[in-house]
Design a protein around this motif. Structure first.
Motif, short mmCIF file in Angstrom:
data_model
loop_
_atom_site.label_atom_id
_atom_site.label_comp_id
_atom_site.label_asym_id
_atom_site.label_seq_id
_atom_site.Cartn_x
_atom_site.Cartn_y
_atom_site.Cartn_z
N MET A 153 0.83 -1.21 0.00
CA MET A 153 0.00 0.00 0.00
C MET A 153 0.86 1.26 0.00
N SER A 154 2.00 1.19 0.68
CA SER A 154 2.93 2.31 0.70
C SER A 154 3.49 2.58 -0.69
N VAL A 155 3.81 1.51 -1.40
CA VAL A 155 4.28 1.66 -2.78
C VAL A 155 3.20 2.32 -3.63
N ALA A 156 1.96 1.85 -3.48
CA ALA A 156 0.87 2.40 -4.28
C ALA A 156 0.59 3.86 -3.95
N ALA A 157 0.77 4.22 -2.69
CA ALA A 157 0.46 5.59 -2.26
C ALA A 157 1.53 6.59 -2.65
N GLY A 158 2.75 6.12 -2.90
CA GLY A 158 3.83 7.04 -3.23
C GLY A 158 4.16 7.94 -2.05
N ASP A 159 4.15 9.24 -2.28
CA ASP A 159 4.49 10.19 -1.22
C ASP A 159 3.30 10.60 -0.37
N ARG A 160 2.13 10.09 -0.67
CA ARG A 160 0.94 10.48 0.09
C ARG A 160 0.85 9.70 1.41
N PRO A 161 0.53 10.36 2.50
CA PRO A 161 0.50 9.69 3.81
C PRO A 161 -0.59 8.62 3.89
N LEU A 162 -0.32 7.61 4.73
CA LEU A 162 -1.24 6.51 4.98
C LEU A 162 -1.60 6.46 6.45
N MET A 163 -2.90 6.34 6.73
CA MET A 163 -3.38 6.23 8.11
C MET A 163 -3.95 4.84 8.34
N GLU A 164 -3.51 4.19 9.40
CA GLU A 164 -4.03 2.86 9.77
C GLU A 164 -5.29 3.07 10.59
N MET A 165 -6.40 2.45 10.15
CA MET A 165 -7.70 2.67 10.80
C MET A 165 -8.46 1.35 10.97
N GLY A 166 -7.76 0.25 11.25
CA GLY A 166 -8.41 -1.05 11.23
C GLY A 166 -8.74 -1.67 12.56
N ALA A 167 -8.63 -0.92 13.66
CA ALA A 167 -8.81 -1.53 14.98
C ALA A 167 -10.16 -2.21 15.13
N ARG A 168 -11.18 -1.64 14.58
CA ARG A 168 -12.53 -2.21 14.75
C ARG A 168 -12.79 -3.42 13.87
N ARG A 169 -11.82 -3.76 13.03
CA ARG A 169 -12.00 -4.88 12.11
C ARG A 169 -11.25 -6.14 12.51
N ALA A 304 -3.90 9.23 -9.86
CA ALA A 304 -4.07 10.46 -10.64
C ALA A 304 -5.13 11.38 -10.06
N ALA A 305 -5.75 10.96 -8.98
CA ALA A 305 -6.81 11.77 -8.35
C ALA A 305 -6.20 12.80 -7.41
N PRO A 306 -6.87 13.91 -7.17
CA PRO A 306 -6.37 14.93 -6.25
C PRO A 306 -6.60 14.54 -4.79
N VAL A 307 -6.03 13.41 -4.42
CA VAL A 307 -6.15 12.89 -3.05
C VAL A 307 -4.85 13.15 -2.32
N ASP A 308 -4.94 13.56 -1.07
CA ASP A 308 -3.75 13.92 -0.31
C ASP A 308 -3.36 12.87 0.73
N ALA A 309 -4.28 12.01 1.15
CA ALA A 309 -3.97 10.99 2.15
C ALA A 309 -5.02 9.90 2.10
N TYR A 310 -4.62 8.72 2.57
CA TYR A 310 -5.50 7.55 2.57
C TYR A 310 -5.64 6.99 3.98
N GLY A 311 -6.84 6.55 4.31
CA GLY A 311 -7.06 5.81 5.55
C GLY A 311 -7.48 4.40 5.21
N VAL A 312 -6.79 3.40 5.78
CA VAL A 312 -7.03 2.00 5.41
C VAL A 312 -7.34 1.20 6.66
N GLY A 313 -8.33 0.32 6.57
CA GLY A 313 -8.73 -0.48 7.72
C GLY A 313 -8.71 -1.96 7.46
#
Length: 442
Positions: A153-169, A304-313
């Motif tokens: 996921m880090s490779v796919a995100a490139g320089d965009r930050p990643l947030m871990e949000m999976g505790a409830r799963r 290619a989308a104007p997304v600045d960060a991702y949250g993944v669970g």
């Protein structure tokens, strides 16, 4: 970083029952037969990577060191074993004084690995090493699976930050371990406060849809959040109508609004529309965060989308379809007697099918090509070739029972980034493929 670094107290329970019963019954039988003190070598490895994966990531080494250090049989645990009739008196007496006094070598946390890589080597008497099998495997299999998913996921995100949000799963304790492994694999923050407390991982979080629904209007919810957290907060804008929510968000927080979060719908299309709307409203520096059932493929599709960060669970904490690495813990060498100087001889399982293993105490090195790019994982049981002497992968983790390799979590994270960068470029392809390096036995 962990709570020891922060100066915070944490109760550490015994890990002695994080084991399968047969490890203790083997111990009892070995004590009776007089073979328990034979010097032995166990190795952790996997015969194959999860289908389609090109490399694995070692995760959980630091947790293994904690688990080995806290593998103690107190009176409560011994009483449980006694009452169940699982072990006899002499074995319980032996366990009462149990301390792992051997040596552990391994790939340092964050390093990459391949089929056959001796990710960890445990050396000691048969008795003291065999009882650690399940706790070591449970940690390495879980954490390495999450770390590998995080890396992709880090490779796919490139320089965009990643947030871990999976505790409830996932299980509440697995959630903390998953946060740690995700950080090693390249994530930047976690929503799980227990992980932040235990390991010093930066934490994030603002509000959910319930907070919007609590208020009479969406604007009221935004106003309450901005009044409390400031205009730099992140406002969730997909509860009702995204366009109306973005307009209200900027009106409430002003153009200095920190971010808006989108948690549903066609993320590619909505992100473009929201970016255009924010810019038209003068909120040109407001970031867009997306958090809807993402995995590495969904993240890549938003490149290619104007997304600045991702949250993944969910996909992160379950290894993105591969929740285990199928690592095994096998006896590969043992002495012929209990004499301290008795030589080791290789042993290996020789069953039919794919479950055979290679005997002997192994070393491992990664051979580079002329350009310094890794080209093979080399594993051997004899002398290390001179040209590979400074390329060896195993490092001492425990020496004579004492942990010698504790390090800040950021060191493992940085190591992974460097190890991944030293692989061929095809390692970062998300398409299914074979391991990017062949394993050579010498």
């Amino acid at each position: 970083m962990n709570t020891a670094d922060l100066g915070l107290p944490v109760a550490v329970p015994s890990t002695a029952l994080f084991t399968d019963q047969y490890e203790l019954t083997m111990l009892q039988a070995a004590l009776r037969s007089g073979t328990a003190d034979r010097r032995s070598v166990f190795e952790v490895f996997t015969r194959r990577l999860p289908e389609g994966r090109r490399y694995g990531v070692v995760g959980g080494t630091g947790r293994v060191l904690d688990a080995v250090e806290n593998f103690r049989f107190d009176e409560t645990i011994l009483g449980f074993l006694r009452e169940r009739g699982i072990l006899d008196g002499p074995t319980l007496e032996w366990l009462a004084d149990y301390r792992f006094r051997g040596d552990i070598w391994g790939y340092p946390e964050g390093e990459v690995y391949f089929p056959g890589s001796p990710v960890m080597r445990i050396e000691g008497t048969f008795a003291e090493a065999v009882v650690l099998e399940t706790v070591i495997l449970s940690i390495l299999n879980h954490d390495s699976a999450v770390a590998a998913a995080a890396s992709r996921m880090s490779v796919a995100a490139g320089d965009r930050p990643l947030m871990e949000m999976g505790a409830r799963r996932t299980h509440e304790l697995a959630a903390v371990a998953a946060s740690r492994a995700a950080y090693v694999g390249g994530f930047h923050t976690t929503s799980d406060l227990a992980a932040g407390f235990r390991y010093g991982i930066p934490t994030v979080g603002t509000s959910a849809h319930a907070f919007t629904l609590l208020h009479d209007t969406e604007r009221d919810a935004f106003t309450a959040q901005v009044d409390t957290l400031g205009s730099g907060t992140t406002l969730l804008v997909d509860t009702f109508d995204v366009t109306e929510a973005v307009r209200a968000a900027v009106e409430v927080a002003g153009p200095e609004l920190g971010a808006v979060r989108i948690d549903s719908g066609d993320l590619l299309l909505i992100a473009h529309r929201v970016r255009q709307q924010l810019d038209e409203l003068g909120a040109t520096k407001t970031r867009i965060v997306v958090t809807s059932d993402l995995d590495e493929y969904a993240i890549a599709s938003l490149a290619a989308a104007p997304v600045d960060a991702y949250g993944v669970g969910t996909q992160l904490v379950t290894g993105s379809g591969h929740p285990t690495c199928s690592m095994v813990y096998k006896l590969v060498a043992r002495a012929d007697s209990e004499e301290p100087g008795a030589p080791l001889r290789p042993v290996a399982k020789k069953s039919m099918g794919a479950k055979t293993s290679l005997g002997g105490r192994k070393w491992a090195a990664r051979r580079p090509d002329a350009d310094g790019v890794a080209e093979a994982e080399v594993i051997g049981t004899g002398p290390v070739p001179a040209e590979l002497a400074d390329r060896q992968l195993l490092v001492p983790l425990v020496s004579a029972g004492r942990v010698v390799a504790r390090e800040p979590l950021d060191a493992a994270r940085d190591r992974h980034i460097a190890a991944r960068a030293a692989l061929p470029l095809s390692a970062t392809q998300l398409s299914r493929g074979e391991p990017v390096l062949p394993t050579e036995y010498v």
